[in-house]
Design an enzyme around this catalytic site. Structure first.
Site, PDB file in Angstrom:
ATOM      1  N   PRO A 136       0.847  -1.197   0.000  1.00 18.58           N
ATOM      2  CA  PRO A 136       0.000   0.000   0.000  1.00 18.58           C
ATOM      3  C   PRO A 136       0.877   1.241   0.000  1.00 18.58           C
ATOM      4  O   PRO A 136       1.815   1.332   0.783  1.00 18.58           O
ATOM      5  CB  PRO A 136      -0.773  -0.112   1.322  1.00 18.58           C
ATOM      6  N   LEU A 153       0.381   5.520  -0.229  1.00 15.76           N
ATOM      7  CA  LEU A 153      -0.456   6.712  -0.371  1.00 15.76           C
ATOM      8  C   LEU A 153      -0.040   7.493  -1.603  1.00 15.76           C
ATOM      9  O   LEU A 153       1.155   7.665  -1.851  1.00 15.76           O
ATOM     10  CB  LEU A 153      -0.280   7.624   0.853  1.00 15.76           C
ATOM     11  N   CYS A 195       2.460   3.042   9.863  1.00 17.35           N
ATOM     12  CA  CYS A 195       2.692   4.408   9.390  1.00 17.35           C
ATOM     13  C   CYS A 195       3.066   5.315  10.556  1.00 17.35           C
ATOM     14  O   CYS A 195       2.363   5.357  11.567  1.00 17.35           O
ATOM     15  CB  CYS A 195       1.439   4.939   8.702  1.00 17.35           C
ATOM     16  N   ASN A 235       8.680  -7.262   4.121  1.00 12.72           N
ATOM     17  CA  ASN A 235       8.602  -6.083   3.255  1.00 12.72           C
ATOM     18  C   ASN A 235       9.761  -5.150   3.613  1.00 12.72           C
ATOM     19  O   ASN A 235      10.151  -5.043   4.762  1.00 12.72           O
ATOM     20  CB  ASN A 235       7.256  -5.379   3.505  1.00 12.72           C
ATOM     21  N   GLY A 249      12.832  -2.779   1.096  1.00 14.05           N
ATOM     22  CA  GLY A 249      14.111  -2.796   0.388  1.00 14.05           C
ATOM     23  C   GLY A 249      14.285  -3.911  -0.628  1.00 14.05           C
ATOM     24  O   GLY A 249      15.413  -4.153  -1.077  1.00 14.05           O
ATOM     25  N   GLY A 270       7.273  -2.475  -2.457  1.00 11.41           N
ATOM     26  CA  GLY A 270       6.682  -1.143  -2.575  1.00 11.41           C
ATOM     27  C   GLY A 270       7.323  -0.321  -3.661  1.00 11.41           C
ATOM     28  O   GLY A 270       6.984  -0.426  -4.840  1.00 11.41           O
ATOM     29  N   ARG A 271       8.310   0.502  -3.270  1.00 14.94           N
ATOM     30  CA  ARG A 271       8.872   1.481  -4.202  1.00 14.94           C
ATOM     31  C   ARG A 271       9.422   0.865  -5.477  1.00 14.94           C
ATOM     32  O   ARG A 271       9.217   1.410  -6.568  1.00 14.94           O
ATOM     33  CB  ARG A 271       9.954   2.301  -3.485  1.00 14.94           C
TER      34      ARG A 271
HETATM   35  C1  LIG Z   1       4.882   7.009  -1.236  1.00 13.36           C
HETATM   36  C2  LIG Z   1       4.669   5.948  -0.190  1.00 13.36           C
HETATM   37  C3  LIG Z   1       3.451   5.850   0.443  1.00 13.36           C
HETATM   38  C4  LIG Z   1       3.213   4.857   1.407  1.00 13.36           C
HETATM   39  N1  LIG Z   1       1.970   4.720   1.955  1.00 13.36           N
HETATM   40  C5  LIG Z   1       1.718   3.665   2.780  1.00 13.36           C
HETATM   41  C6  LIG Z   1       0.387   3.379   3.221  1.00 13.36           C
HETATM   42  O1  LIG Z   1      -0.596   4.052   2.859  1.00 13.36           O
HETATM   43  N2  LIG Z   1       0.222   2.330   4.063  1.00 13.36           N
HETATM   44  C7  LIG Z   1       1.267   1.538   4.475  1.00 13.36           C
HETATM   45  O2  LIG Z   1       1.065   0.581   5.225  1.00 13.36           O
HETATM   46  N3  LIG Z   1       2.508   1.773   4.046  1.00 13.36           N
HETATM   47  C8  LIG Z   1       2.763   2.798   3.199  1.00 13.36           C
HETATM   48  N4  LIG Z   1       4.013   2.974   2.702  1.00 13.36           N
HETATM   49  C9  LIG Z   1       5.088   2.033   3.104  1.00 13.36           C
HETATM   50  C10 LIG Z   1       5.155   0.861   2.117  1.00 13.36           C
HETATM   51  O3  LIG Z   1       3.964   0.116   2.146  1.00 13.36           O
HETATM   52  C11 LIG Z   1       6.328  -0.056   2.456  1.00 13.36           C
HETATM   53  O4  LIG Z   1       6.131  -0.614   3.729  1.00 13.36           O
HETATM   54  C12 LIG Z   1       7.683   0.668   2.448  1.00 13.36           C
HETATM   55  O5  LIG Z   1       7.797   1.531   1.334  1.00 13.36           O
HETATM   56  C13 LIG Z   1       8.851  -0.326   2.442  1.00 13.36           C
HETATM   57  O6  LIG Z   1       8.799  -1.159   1.304  1.00 13.36           O
HETATM   58  P1  LIG Z   1       9.721  -0.883  -0.007  1.00 13.36           P
HETATM   59  O7  LIG Z   1      11.143  -0.728   0.470  1.00 13.36           O
HETATM   60  O8  LIG Z   1       9.529  -2.091  -0.867  1.00 13.36           O
HETATM   61  O9  LIG Z   1       9.226   0.377  -0.634  1.00 13.36           O
HETATM   62  C14 LIG Z   1       4.255   3.962   1.753  1.00 13.36           C
HETATM   63  C15 LIG Z   1       5.498   4.065   1.096  1.00 13.36           C
HETATM   64  C16 LIG Z   1       5.703   5.035   0.128  1.00 13.36           C
HETATM   65  C17 LIG Z   1       7.037   5.096  -0.585  1.00 13.36           C
END
Ligand SMILES: Cc1cc2nc3c(=O)[nH]c(=O)nc-3n(C[C@H](O)[C@H](O)[C@H](O)COP(=O)(O)O)c2cc1C
Length: 327
Positions: free
Chosen positions: A10, A12, A93, A204, A206, A226-227
Site C-alpha cells: 500500500p 499513499l 505508518c 517487506n 528494500g 513497494g517502491r
Molecule cells: C509514497 C509511499 C506511500 C506509502 N503509503 C503507505 C500506506 O498508505 N500504508 C502503508 O502501510 N505503508 C505505506 N508505505 C510504506 C510501504 O507500504 C512499504 O512498507 C515501504 O515503502 C517499504 O517497502 P519498499 O522498500 O519495498 O518500498 C508507503 C510508502 C511510500 C514510498
C-alpha cells in the site's frame, strides 16, 4: 485462499485504482493493496470515492487506518460489500497526522487495542483480516516485543502478518526517512516465522530484485514490494515468471500498454484526467531502448489541457518495435 507470495505494498498517492488496474495487467497473480484509507474517511466521507474499483483489479486488499474497533468493524463490512478480498490494518505508518489519530505505527505499543480491532473486524466480515506492522517503534524494538505483539494479535484471530523490516522512530524522522534510515532487519522476520510456523508471515522493505525476493521466500511465506514495484513495474512480471512460473495471462510490455490504452479511453470518457492515468506507467519500459522517450513524452504532454489518449499512442510509437525481443 489468497496467494500472498507476491504483493505490491500500500502506498499513499501511488496505489490508487488506476495504478492497480495497470499492475494487474503487468502481474496477474500479485496481490494488490489500496492506499491507506482512514476509518474516519469512510464513516464521515464519500465512501464510493474511496472504495470504488474495477473488478479486473482483484484480488485487492483494502488497507484501513484507525484504532476505533466499532469504526473499523463498520469499514470491514463495507470492504466486503464493495468486493474486496482482504482487509488490512495499518500498524506501520509513523506520520504525525496518523499519530494524532492514535493509529498507524504507534499502535505497536497497544497490542490489546490492535487485538480488539481485529476481533471487531472479524465479527463483521468473513474476509481475512491482516495486519501490517513494523519491527518496533522508538526504543521498544527488540525481538521479544515484536514476538509478543504478534502473539497477542494472533490470539485475536489474525493469521497473516506483513512486517516492514525496520523500526519506526515516532519523533524526529519524517515518514520518508522512516522508510530509509532505520536499517533493514529481515532476519528477525525469519525468526518470527520460525517461532510461529502456523502463521502466514510476509516480509517487506528494500526488496528491489527478483533475487532479493527469492532469498526472502526461503524463510517466509511472501514478499511485499513497494517502491521498486512502482518505479519499475516490470519487476513484478519478472518476479511472477521466475517465482510462480508461466501463466497464460502474462502479457508482454507492449500488450500491457495496449490494454491500458483501452482502459485510459474508457476512463477519459468518464471524466478522468490523462495525467492521473499515465503517471503510474512511466517506468513500464525501464531498462529498454525507448524508455526515456516514452517517459519524457508522457510527462511533458499528459498534463497539457485537452490531452487525450493520442498522447499515449504517440509515446508507444517511440518505443522501439523490436523491444520485446529484449524481454
Ligand atoms: C509514497 C509511499 C506511500 C506509502 N503509503 C503507505 C500506506 O498508505 N500504508 C502503508 O502501510 N505503508 C505505506 N508505505 C510504506 C510501504 O507500504 C512499504 O512498507 C515501504 O515503502 C517499504 O517497502 P519498499 O522498500 O519495498 O518500498 C508507503 C510508502 C511510500 C514510498
Amino acid at each position: 485462499m489468497l496467494d500472498r507470495t507476491l504483493s505490491v505494498a500500500p502506498m499513499l498517492d501511488r496505489t490508487d485504482r488506476h495504478q492497480r488496474y495497470f499492475m494487474r495487467l503487468v502481474a496477474p497473480r500479485t496481490l494488490l493493496y489500496t492506499e491507506m484509507v482512514t476509518s474516519g474517511a469512510l464513516v464521515h466521507g464519500d465512501v464510493a470515492r474511496h472504495l470504488d474499483f474495477h473488478a479486473a483489479e482483484r484480488p485487492v486488499a483494502l488497507q484501513l487506518g484507525g484504532s476505533d474497533p466499532a469504526e473499523l468493524a463498520h469499514c470491514a463490512r463495507l470492504a466486503e460489500e464493495w468486493g474486496y478480498d482482504e482487509v488490512n490494518l495499518n500498524v506501520g505508518c509513523p506520520s504525525d497526522r496518523v499519530q494524532n489519530g492514535r493509529f498507524g505505527a504507534c499502535l505497536m505499543a497497544e497490542p490489546e487495542l490492535v487485538a480488539e480491532c481485529v476481533t471487531a473486524m472479524q465479527e463483521t466480515t468473513a474476509l481475512p483480516v491482516t495486519v501490517k506492522h513494523r519491527i518496533g517503534i522508538d526504543h521498544t524494538d527488540d525481538y521479544p516485543h515484536m514476538r509478543d505483539f504478534v502473539a497477542r494479535v494472533a490470539r485475536a484471530g489474525c493469521t497473516t502478518f506483513i512486517v516492514h523490516a525496520r523500526k519506526a522512530w515516532l519523533q524526529g524522522l519524517s515518514p520518508r526517512e522512516n522508510r530509509e534510515k532505520p536499517p533493514l532487519r529481515h532476519a528477525e522476520i525469519h525468526r518470527l516465522k520460525r517461532d510461529f510456523p502456523q502463521l502466514e508471515i510476509l516480509t517487506n522493505g528494500g526488496l528491489s530484485t527478483v533475487d532479493h525476493m527469492a532469498e526472502q521466500l526461503a524463510h517466509v511465506d511472501g514478499v511485499m514490494v513497494g517502491r521498486a514495484a512502482y518505479q519499475d513495474p516490470w519487476l513484478m512480471a519478472e518476479a511472477e515468471r521466475r517465482l510462480l512460473g508461466a501463466h497464460p495471462d502474462l502479457l508482454d510490455r507492449r500488450q500491457v500498454a495496449e490494454h491500458y490504452l483501452a482502459y485510459v479511453e474508457a476512463e477519459l470518457a468518464q471524466g478522468a484526467r490523462l495525467q492521473a492515468l499515465t503517471r503510474h506507467i512511466l517506468g513500464l519500459f525501464q531498462g529498454l531502448p525507448g524508455a526515456r522517450a516514452w517517459r519524457r513524452h508522457l510527462s511533458e504532454n499528459a498534463p497539457r489541457p485537452g490531452a487525450d489518449a493520442d498522447v499515449l499512442r504517440q509515446a508507444l510509437a517511440k518505443v522501439a518495435p523490436s523491444l520485446e525481443t529484449a524481454d
